[in-house]
Design a protein around this motif. Structure first.
Motif, PDB file in Angstrom:
ATOM      1  N   ALA A  47     -20.976  -6.178  -5.597  1.00 44.17           N
ATOM      2  CA  ALA A  47     -19.948  -5.142  -5.754  1.00 44.17           C
ATOM      3  C   ALA A  47     -18.589  -5.665  -5.286  1.00 44.17           C
ATOM      4  O   ALA A  47     -17.574  -5.432  -5.934  1.00 44.17           O
ATOM      5  N   LEU A  48     -18.575  -6.392  -4.161  1.00 38.99           N
ATOM      6  CA  LEU A  48     -17.321  -6.964  -3.676  1.00 38.99           C
ATOM      7  C   LEU A  48     -16.779  -8.005  -4.641  1.00 38.99           C
ATOM      8  O   LEU A  48     -15.569  -8.063  -4.896  1.00 38.99           O
ATOM      9  N   ALA A  54     -17.310  -8.143  -7.895  1.00 35.01           N
ATOM     10  CA  ALA A  54     -16.823  -7.440  -9.087  1.00 35.01           C
ATOM     11  C   ALA A  54     -15.472  -6.777  -8.806  1.00 35.01           C
ATOM     12  O   ALA A  54     -14.555  -6.829  -9.629  1.00 35.01           O
ATOM     13  N   ALA A  55     -15.331  -6.163  -7.622  1.00 40.04           N
ATOM     14  CA  ALA A  55     -14.066  -5.528  -7.268  1.00 40.04           C
ATOM     15  C   ALA A  55     -12.949  -6.567  -7.183  1.00 40.04           C
ATOM     16  O   ALA A  55     -11.819  -6.319  -7.622  1.00 40.04           O
ATOM     17  N   GLY A  56     -13.256  -7.728  -6.645  1.00 41.85           N
ATOM     18  CA  GLY A  56     -12.264  -8.795  -6.567  1.00 41.85           C
ATOM     19  C   GLY A  56     -11.831  -9.270  -7.939  1.00 41.85           C
ATOM     20  O   GLY A  56     -10.643  -9.497  -8.188  1.00 41.85           O
ATOM     21  N   ILE A  57     -12.780  -9.423  -8.843  1.00 41.22           N
ATOM     22  CA  ILE A  57     -12.462  -9.870 -10.199  1.00 41.22           C
ATOM     23  C   ILE A  57     -11.607  -8.831 -10.917  1.00 41.22           C
ATOM     24  O   ILE A  57     -10.636  -9.167 -11.597  1.00 41.22           O
ATOM     25  N   VAL A  58     -11.940  -7.557 -10.743  1.00 43.54           N
ATOM     26  CA  VAL A  58     -11.169  -6.493 -11.374  1.00 43.54           C
ATOM     27  C   VAL A  58      -9.738  -6.484 -10.831  1.00 43.54           C
ATOM     28  O   VAL A  58      -8.770  -6.340 -11.591  1.00 43.54           O
ATOM     29  N   MET A  59      -9.584  -6.682  -9.511  1.00 44.18           N
ATOM     30  CA  MET A  59      -8.251  -6.676  -8.922  1.00 44.18           C
ATOM     31  C   MET A  59      -7.414  -7.850  -9.447  1.00 44.18           C
ATOM     32  O   MET A  59      -6.247  -7.678  -9.801  1.00 44.18           O
ATOM     33  N   VAL A  60      -8.006  -9.030  -9.533  1.00 37.73           N
ATOM     34  CA  VAL A  60      -7.283 -10.191 -10.058  1.00 37.73           C
ATOM     35  C   VAL A  60      -6.901  -9.951 -11.518  1.00 37.73           C
ATOM     36  O   VAL A  60      -5.779 -10.265 -11.944  1.00 37.73           O
ATOM     37  N   ALA A  61      -7.796  -9.368 -12.290  1.00 32.80           N
ATOM     38  CA  ALA A  61      -7.508  -9.100 -13.698  1.00 32.80           C
ATOM     39  C   ALA A  61      -6.359  -8.102 -13.847  1.00 32.80           C
ATOM     40  O   ALA A  61      -5.466  -8.286 -14.675  1.00 32.80           O
ATOM     41  N   LEU A  62      -6.360  -7.047 -13.025  1.00 35.78           N
ATOM     42  CA  LEU A  62      -5.290  -6.054 -13.096  1.00 35.78           C
ATOM     43  C   LEU A  62      -3.946  -6.646 -12.701  1.00 35.78           C
ATOM     44  O   LEU A  62      -2.927  -6.377 -13.342  1.00 35.78           O
TER      45      LEU A  62
END
Length: 183
Positions: free
Chosen positions: A72-73, A75-83
């Motif tokens: 989960a961490l 995935a959250a990191g990847i989403v933040m970098v993508a945004l």
């Protein structure tokens, strides 16, 4: 010193101690604080249980859980970098630079200056040569604008232009301020 001798020496020293000796200060506040801190630490481990991927066992040891928290961490990191990357690639409001910036600054100053002149039109000025000073500042602004034609993004020249504009505004306000506010 051998272990048996050490144990015997320790027992002898303990027997010599005064059984009625009292501590120099009250120790209960420190003990209570340590107990409360230990309870808080245990509560924090229970609250975090499952979020950090660790589970505290009843014997006090921490074991690794199935790793869902780590995924989960990640995935959250990847989403933040993508945004953040997407936001950086999106075109933002275009910044005004160069000659457009000089024109915008000059237009804004002209509006502000004319509004002040209209506001103070009926009042008598405190000095007689203020309009000559205004013309001198205008010629300084024109010289800076001419220099900005060759170097439109020169920050020093842009700041000088803003300073001259501000001096004109200050001159108009000071010359027309009421006499009672003068020191």
């Amino acid at each position: 010193m051998r272990k048996q001798d050490f144990e015997q020496t320790l027992q002898d020293k303990l027997a010599e101690l005064d059984a009625q000796k009292q501590p120099e200060r009250d120790l209960w506040p420190g003990i209570e604080l340590a107990l409360v801190k230990q309870q808080d630490d245990e509560n924090n481990v229970r609250i975090l249980n499952g979020r950090d991927g660790h589970i505290k066992q009843s014997d006090g040891h921490i074991k690794q859980s199935d790793g869902i928290g780590r995924w989960a961490l990640l995935a959250a990191g990847i989403v933040m970098v993508a945004l953040l990357s997407w936001k950086g690639l999106m075109p933002s409001e275009p910044m005004i630079t160069g000659n457009d910036l000089v024109a915008a600054l000059s237009a804004q100053h002209a509006e502000q200056k004319s509004a002040l002149l209209v506001q103070y039109e009926g009042q008598t000025a405190l000095t007689k040569n203020w309009q000559q000073q205004l013309v001198e500042l205008d010629s300084a602004a024109q010289a800076i604008k001419k220099a900005l034609e060759n170097e439109p993004n020169n920050m020093a020249l842009l700041k000088m232009l803003q300073s001259v504009h501000q001096q004109q505004i200050n001159l108009i306000e000071r010359v027309h301020s009421p006499k009672w506010s003068q020191i």
